[in-house]
Motif scaffolding. Structure first.
Motif, mmCIF file in Angstrom:
data_model
loop_
_atom_site.group_PDB
_atom_site.id
_atom_site.type_symbol
_atom_site.label_atom_id
_atom_site.label_comp_id
_atom_site.label_asym_id
_atom_site.label_seq_id
_atom_site.Cartn_x
_atom_site.Cartn_y
_atom_site.Cartn_z
ATOM 1 N N HIS A 22 25.863 -28.133 -10.903
ATOM 2 C CA HIS A 22 25.992 -27.024 -11.840
ATOM 3 C C HIS A 22 26.163 -27.498 -13.268
ATOM 4 O O HIS A 22 25.961 -26.732 -14.209
ATOM 5 C CB HIS A 22 27.184 -26.157 -11.435
ATOM 6 N N PRO A 29 16.344 -21.408 -16.402
ATOM 7 C CA PRO A 29 17.002 -21.338 -15.099
ATOM 8 C C PRO A 29 16.427 -20.292 -14.164
ATOM 9 O O PRO A 29 16.715 -20.311 -12.983
ATOM 10 C CB PRO A 29 18.447 -21.003 -15.466
ATOM 11 N N SER A 30 15.674 -19.359 -14.690
ATOM 12 C CA SER A 30 15.262 -18.283 -13.801
ATOM 13 C C SER A 30 13.867 -18.489 -13.227
ATOM 14 O O SER A 30 13.374 -17.648 -12.504
ATOM 15 C CB SER A 30 15.298 -16.942 -14.555
ATOM 16 N N ILE A 35 14.688 -22.581 -9.479
ATOM 17 C CA ILE A 35 15.549 -22.090 -8.397
ATOM 18 C C ILE A 35 15.363 -22.942 -7.161
ATOM 19 O O ILE A 35 16.331 -23.372 -6.522
ATOM 20 C CB ILE A 35 15.196 -20.628 -8.057
ATOM 21 N N ARG A 38 16.924 -26.209 -7.474
ATOM 22 C CA ARG A 38 18.382 -26.152 -7.339
ATOM 23 C C ARG A 38 18.795 -25.982 -5.887
ATOM 24 O O ARG A 38 19.734 -26.601 -5.397
ATOM 25 C CB ARG A 38 18.910 -24.961 -8.128
ATOM 26 N N TYR A 39 18.041 -25.108 -5.232
ATOM 27 C CA TYR A 39 18.345 -24.885 -3.816
ATOM 28 C C TYR A 39 18.217 -26.179 -3.038
ATOM 29 O O TYR A 39 19.073 -26.539 -2.226
ATOM 30 C CB TYR A 39 17.411 -23.797 -3.280
ATOM 31 N N ILE A 42 21.108 -28.443 -3.844
ATOM 32 C CA ILE A 42 22.358 -28.053 -3.194
ATOM 33 C C ILE A 42 22.298 -28.384 -1.708
ATOM 34 O O ILE A 42 23.251 -28.912 -1.137
ATOM 35 C CB ILE A 42 22.632 -26.549 -3.393
ATOM 36 N N MET A 156 30.812 -24.053 3.679
ATOM 37 C CA MET A 156 29.953 -23.481 2.649
ATOM 38 C C MET A 156 30.169 -21.984 2.536
ATOM 39 O O MET A 156 30.155 -21.417 1.443
ATOM 40 C CB MET A 156 28.482 -23.784 2.971
ATOM 41 N N TYR A 163 33.647 -17.837 -4.175
ATOM 42 C CA TYR A 163 32.924 -17.474 -5.383
ATOM 43 C C TYR A 163 32.802 -15.966 -5.528
ATOM 44 O O TYR A 163 32.753 -15.425 -6.619
ATOM 45 C CB TYR A 163 31.507 -18.065 -5.351
ATOM 46 N N SER A 164 32.718 -15.324 -4.376
ATOM 47 C CA SER A 164 32.423 -13.894 -4.444
ATOM 48 C C SER A 164 33.632 -13.093 -4.876
ATOM 49 O O SER A 164 33.528 -11.925 -5.175
ATOM 50 C CB SER A 164 31.953 -13.406 -3.074
ATOM 51 N N LEU B 471 22.993 -20.511 2.829
ATOM 52 C CA LEU B 471 24.167 -20.695 2.002
ATOM 53 C C LEU B 471 23.841 -21.532 0.782
ATOM 54 O O LEU B 471 24.414 -21.317 -0.286
ATOM 55 C CB LEU B 471 25.282 -21.350 2.837
ATOM 56 N N SER B 472 22.945 -22.491 0.938
ATOM 57 C CA SER B 472 22.559 -23.265 -0.239
ATOM 58 C C SER B 472 21.896 -22.354 -1.265
ATOM 59 O O SER B 472 22.148 -22.470 -2.459
ATOM 60 C CB SER B 472 21.577 -24.367 0.130
ATOM 61 N N MET B 473 21.074 -21.441 -0.760
ATOM 62 C CA MET B 473 20.438 -20.511 -1.691
ATOM 63 C C MET B 473 21.470 -19.671 -2.387
ATOM 64 O O MET B 473 21.406 -19.421 -3.572
ATOM 65 C CB MET B 473 19.489 -19.584 -0.913
ATOM 66 N N SER B 474 22.433 -19.233 -1.604
ATOM 67 C CA SER B 474 23.353 -18.262 -2.169
ATOM 68 C C SER B 474 24.185 -18.880 -3.273
ATOM 69 O O SER B 474 24.617 -18.196 -4.183
ATOM 70 C CB SER B 474 24.272 -17.733 -1.076
ATOM 71 N N ARG B 475 24.387 -20.174 -3.155
ATOM 72 C CA ARG B 475 25.247 -20.797 -4.137
ATOM 73 C C ARG B 475 24.554 -21.010 -5.470
ATOM 74 O O ARG B 475 25.103 -21.580 -6.375
ATOM 75 C CB ARG B 475 25.770 -22.135 -3.622
ATOM 76 N N LEU B 476 23.307 -20.586 -5.554
ATOM 77 C CA LEU B 476 22.625 -20.729 -6.831
ATOM 78 C C LEU B 476 23.309 -19.901 -7.891
ATOM 79 O O LEU B 476 23.248 -20.190 -9.061
ATOM 80 C CB LEU B 476 21.181 -20.252 -6.707
ATOM 81 N N ALA B 481 18.286 -15.138 -11.224
ATOM 82 C CA ALA B 481 17.352 -16.167 -10.784
ATOM 83 C C ALA B 481 16.633 -15.739 -9.519
ATOM 84 O O ALA B 481 15.518 -16.144 -9.264
ATOM 85 C CB ALA B 481 18.108 -17.452 -10.560
ATOM 86 N N VAL B 482 17.281 -14.951 -8.736
ATOM 87 C CA VAL B 482 16.713 -14.624 -7.432
ATOM 88 C C VAL B 482 15.634 -13.573 -7.546
ATOM 89 O O VAL B 482 14.754 -13.489 -6.718
ATOM 90 C CB VAL B 482 17.840 -14.126 -6.512
ATOM 91 N N ILE B 558 25.026 -11.827 -1.558
ATOM 92 C CA ILE B 558 26.130 -12.768 -1.716
ATOM 93 C C ILE B 558 26.274 -13.160 -3.164
ATOM 94 O O ILE B 558 27.384 -13.251 -3.680
ATOM 95 C CB ILE B 558 25.876 -14.023 -0.868
ATOM 96 N N THR B 562 28.678 -13.760 -6.577
ATOM 97 C CA THR B 562 28.840 -14.980 -7.353
ATOM 98 C C THR B 562 28.714 -14.709 -8.832
ATOM 99 O O THR B 562 29.102 -15.524 -9.641
ATOM 100 C CB THR B 562 27.811 -16.050 -6.964
ATOM 101 N N SER B 565 31.728 -14.967 -10.203
ATOM 102 C CA SER B 565 32.230 -16.319 -10.353
ATOM 103 C C SER B 565 31.987 -16.836 -11.742
ATOM 104 O O SER B 565 32.568 -17.809 -12.160
ATOM 105 C CB SER B 565 31.566 -17.234 -9.332
#
Lengths: 165, 618
Positions: A22, A29-30, A35, A38-39, A42, A156, A163-164, B471-476, B481-482, B558, B562, B565
């Protein structure tokens, strides 16, 4: 939580990796590529942290790390030197398993080879490093792999939930 | 031994130098190995040896899959090449200082297909080859397949089963017995004679199999013997008459079958036989340790029992000798088994041995667990052995020792002694226990049968891997972005997504409403809810909605959370990444949200957190 449990080790490593990911500021970024990248990062971080957090050296951890490394070296077929380096990393891991009947090699015959038992091919594809194992060890690896995967998912998910909030 | 090694290495080096290397079309000695991964593997072994300081007699050279022959000297057991098969032209030389060292290294490996001994001394050759744990040892020859009629097999991790003419046939053959049971004993001169006298003692008589089977079958038809009863029931059945501690009671279970065939004679032996057979029965039950209880094994027990009785019939002193066997240590093979159960009676000394037997048995058997502890170890193989010894005994006394019970018991004896079956059985057991362990890990696995167990496991692994991806996707984070990835979402940009999704969680705020995307957000909402409850049904729900690999919409659900966050006032200093994110939101929606959070008056750390917490919980 037990400070030295698999869960906590994985969580620490993964959070550290997440921080690094991060911290990078992407250009745009979009964009879908960003994306996706990044995915990928991660996910790679998650897999890597998992593989490192496992204390008992397992074949699948070595295979995961090798895959990640070979991928990071480029998507084309890996050069010999890189391959050997990553192989050495795996060998370091698999060396510990020698005592536990590591059968990454085929059980060979002379002239008439017995070879590796070719059952459960789908499972072999799923479990990293599963191609070169005999059935018995494959099941062993699968059990450990499932255990680690569930831990990974749990942690995870917890992070996502956190985070949520 | 040093001198031998030097000479050998020198000779081998000369031979290696003469080898031709190249393509098989050119009739070369050394040709490419089977695949690149194989070549890589060999290279790994070689590099490992080099690191650890092996002596390279040639330069290591490789071209694609073609590897030049390489002789490695001074290889030590800590190098991988000392243990793993290269399947390539690499020959390690391990120098040993004694025969024991060599044998030890040979046996320490997990592989054991072939071994070789080179020597002129035939005694040494024999001694060494006997000590090596390999399937075959070649003396003064390289490993080879043959002679053809010899079995080709390995120990430990080498190979499954055996090859070779006889062995292959045996390996693929299982003996199956078919028993024809006649309702009545068939008449032949022999059988009539046997019934008149001691039918089961005459060693010279060769009974036709049919008769043997029929008589044996009759003996089995003990009305008290219920083949379908469980192990414990059987034991109870056997033991219950004894509990009353009287001779007449002892006699009762055994009278009916006996009256069928033997009639008047041998009544006097009844007690001995009954006791002895009960003891034997008890031992069999104990010996099994509650492991196998099936009609077949119960039948086997009965058979063994019957055989126990047979010597008792003719040899009057038989049970008596049993009683004293523990003390006397007689030559009977059953000493070890019977002796242990008779420890108590024998210590009673002066009593008649029959009485002592009886006492011993009642002492031992009624507190049944006491005795069974003796027999924890003699399990199936021992049972096989004891059955065998019983059979031997009866054979010695020339009783019927029919082929039929021998065949029935043989299955176990065969398993105990045949190394192939042992290995195979062990392997199957290992696999079975691993499958069991997997069954516990995989949810809902007990509902499936063994056949589809593997499929369940595969599905579960796939599912877990998918979860990780999700979950990896969600943490973006950054729902913005989605958005572009979502096909069905209206293309109003990520802001809408964020807003739409966010509205689920921020309805109470009333800051934003989602006019559009209601249906989609409802789906997401539901899915998010489901996700918390049960991942499986969440996935199924999604799949049902036609969202297969669905990270997107779910991730939105999800990741809308975030968005919160991004709030820089989250948590404590332990989460620096949150702080960094909150500082510079790059997308417009982000800025909207941060403005929102700002307007919400995020002065207090806890306050905003609580706000967010209360809002975001669905």
């Amino acid at each position: 939580m037990n400070p030295s449990s698999l869960k906590s080790r994985f969580a620490t490593r993964f959070l550290r990796a997440l921080t690094q990911i991060h911290a990078r500021k992407p250009i745009c970024p979009s964009s879908p590529t960003e994306i996706f990248r990044r995915y990928r990062r991660i996910k790679a971080a998650a897999d890597k942290s998992m593989a490192y957090s496992v204390r008992s050296r397992r074949t699948w951890t070595g295979a995961v790390l090798w895959k990640l490394r070979s991928r990071s070296c480029g998507r084309r077929s890996v050069k010999t030197s890189t391959l050997v380096k990553s192989q050495q990393a795996i060998e370091k891991k698999t060396r510990h398993e020698k005592q536990n009947k590591n059968t990454t090699t085929t059980t060979g015959g002379h002239g008439v080879g017995f070879g590796v038992e070719a059952t459960a091919s789908e499972l072999r594809e799923l479990v990293p490093g599963g191609e070169a194992m005999d059935y018995c060890n494959l099941l062993d690896e699968t059990a450990h792999y499932i255990k680690c995967l569930t831990t990974q998912v749990k942690v995870m998910k917890k992070i996502a939930d956190f985070y949520s909030l | 031994m040093e001198s031998v090694a030097d000479v050998l290495v020198k000779k081998v080096k000369e031979k290696v130098a003469k080898l031709t290397v190249g393509a098989p079309e050119d009739d070369c000695d050394i040709t490419p190995v089977v695949s690149e991964s194989s070549a890589n593997f060999i290279e790994g072994l070689v590099k490992d040896a080099k690191e650890k300081g092996a002596t390279f007699c040639q330069e290591y050279k490789r071209d694609g899959n073609l590897i030049w022959p390489l002789l490695l000297d001074n290889v030590r057991p800590d190098m991988r090449i000392a243990w793993e098969e290269p399947f390539g032209p690499v020959l390690p030389v391990i120098r040993i200082n004694s025969i024991e060292e060599g044998i030890h290294h040979c046996n320490a490996s997990n592989f054991g297909l072939q071994g070789c001994v080179f020597t002129k001394d035939v005694n040494k050759a024999k001694l060494i080859s006997d000590a090596m744990e390999t399937g075959t040892v070649q003396i003064n020859s390289a490993p080879a397949r043959g002679p053809d009629h010899f079995p080709f097999q390995g120990l430990k991790d080498s190979g499954i089963g055996s090859q070779g003419v006889t062995n292959s046939i045996n390996m693929m053959t299982k003996i199956k017995s078919t028993v024809i049971n006649l309702p009545t004993p068939s008449y032949t001169p022999c059988s009539r004679e046997m019934q008149a006298m001691n039918p089961l003692l005459n060693p010279a008589q060769q009974l036709p199999l049919q008769d043997l089977q029929s008589t044996a079958r009759q003996q089995i038809q003990n009305p008290h013997f219920d083949p379908t009863a469980s192990h414990d029931d059987f034991l109870e059945q056997m033991l219950s008459p004894l509990s009353s501690c009287s001779w007449s009671d002892l006699k009762s279970p055994w009278d009916p079958p006996k009256s069928d065939e033997t009639g008047p004679p041998n009544v006097g032996f009844h007690y001995d036989e009954v006791l002895a057979s009960k003891l034997r029965q008890h031992q069999i039950n104990g010996g099994d340790g509650g492991g196998v209880s099936s009609p077949a094994t119960a039948a086997i027990k009965m058979m063994a029992q019957q055989q126990m009785m047979l010597p008792g019939r003719g040899v009057a002193g038989m049970p008596l000798s049993l009683g004293s066997s523990g003390a006397a240590g007689s030559h009977h093979q059953n000493d070890i088994i019977y002796g242990s159960s008779f420890k108590s009676p024998n210590q009673q000394g002066g009593e008649g041995s029959m009485q002592s037997l009886y006492n011993g048995f009642s002492d031992g058997s009624l507190p049944g667990t006491n005795q069974t502890q003796h027999f924890q170890h003699p399990q199936a193989p021992n049972f096989g052995a004891t059955a065998g010894t019983v059979m031997n005994q009866s054979q010695a006394s020339g009783s019927m020792t029919p082929a039929q019970p021998k065949q029935r018991v043989r299955a176990r004896r065969g398993q105990a002694t045949d190394p192939h079956s042992i290995a195979e059985r062990l392997r199957r057991e290992r696999i079975a226990e691993r499958m069991k362990a997997l069954q516990e890990l995989v949810p809902n696995a007990n509902k499936t049968d063994k056949a589809s167990m593997l499929d369940e496991i595969i599905d579960y692994v796939k599912f877990l891997q998918l979860q990780v991806k999700v979950l990896s996707m969600s943490r973006l984070g950054g729902a913005a972005a989605v958005a572009p990835l979502v096909a069905e979402m209206p293309s109003e940009g990520g802001g809408d997504c964020a807003n739409g999704g966010g509205s689920i969680h921020r309805n109470s705020n009333g800051n934003q409403t989602s006019a559009d995307n209601d249906s989609v957000t409802v789906t997401e909402h539901q899915v998010a809810k489901l996700m918390e409850e049960d991942m499986g049904s969440a996935m199924q729900y999604l799949q049902g909605k036609g969202l297969c690999l669905m990270p997107i919409s779910l991730a939105t659900a999800i990741s809308t959370a975030t968005c919160h966050s991004r709030n820089p006032n989250k948590g404590g200093g332990s989460h620096p990444l949150l702080q960094s994110n909150g500082e510079g939101p790059s997308s417009p929606s982000m800025s909207v949200l941060s403005v929102q959070s700002a307007t919400r008056g995020n002065g207090g750390l806890d306050g905003s957190v609580k706000d967010a917490a209360s809002v975001s919980k669905p």
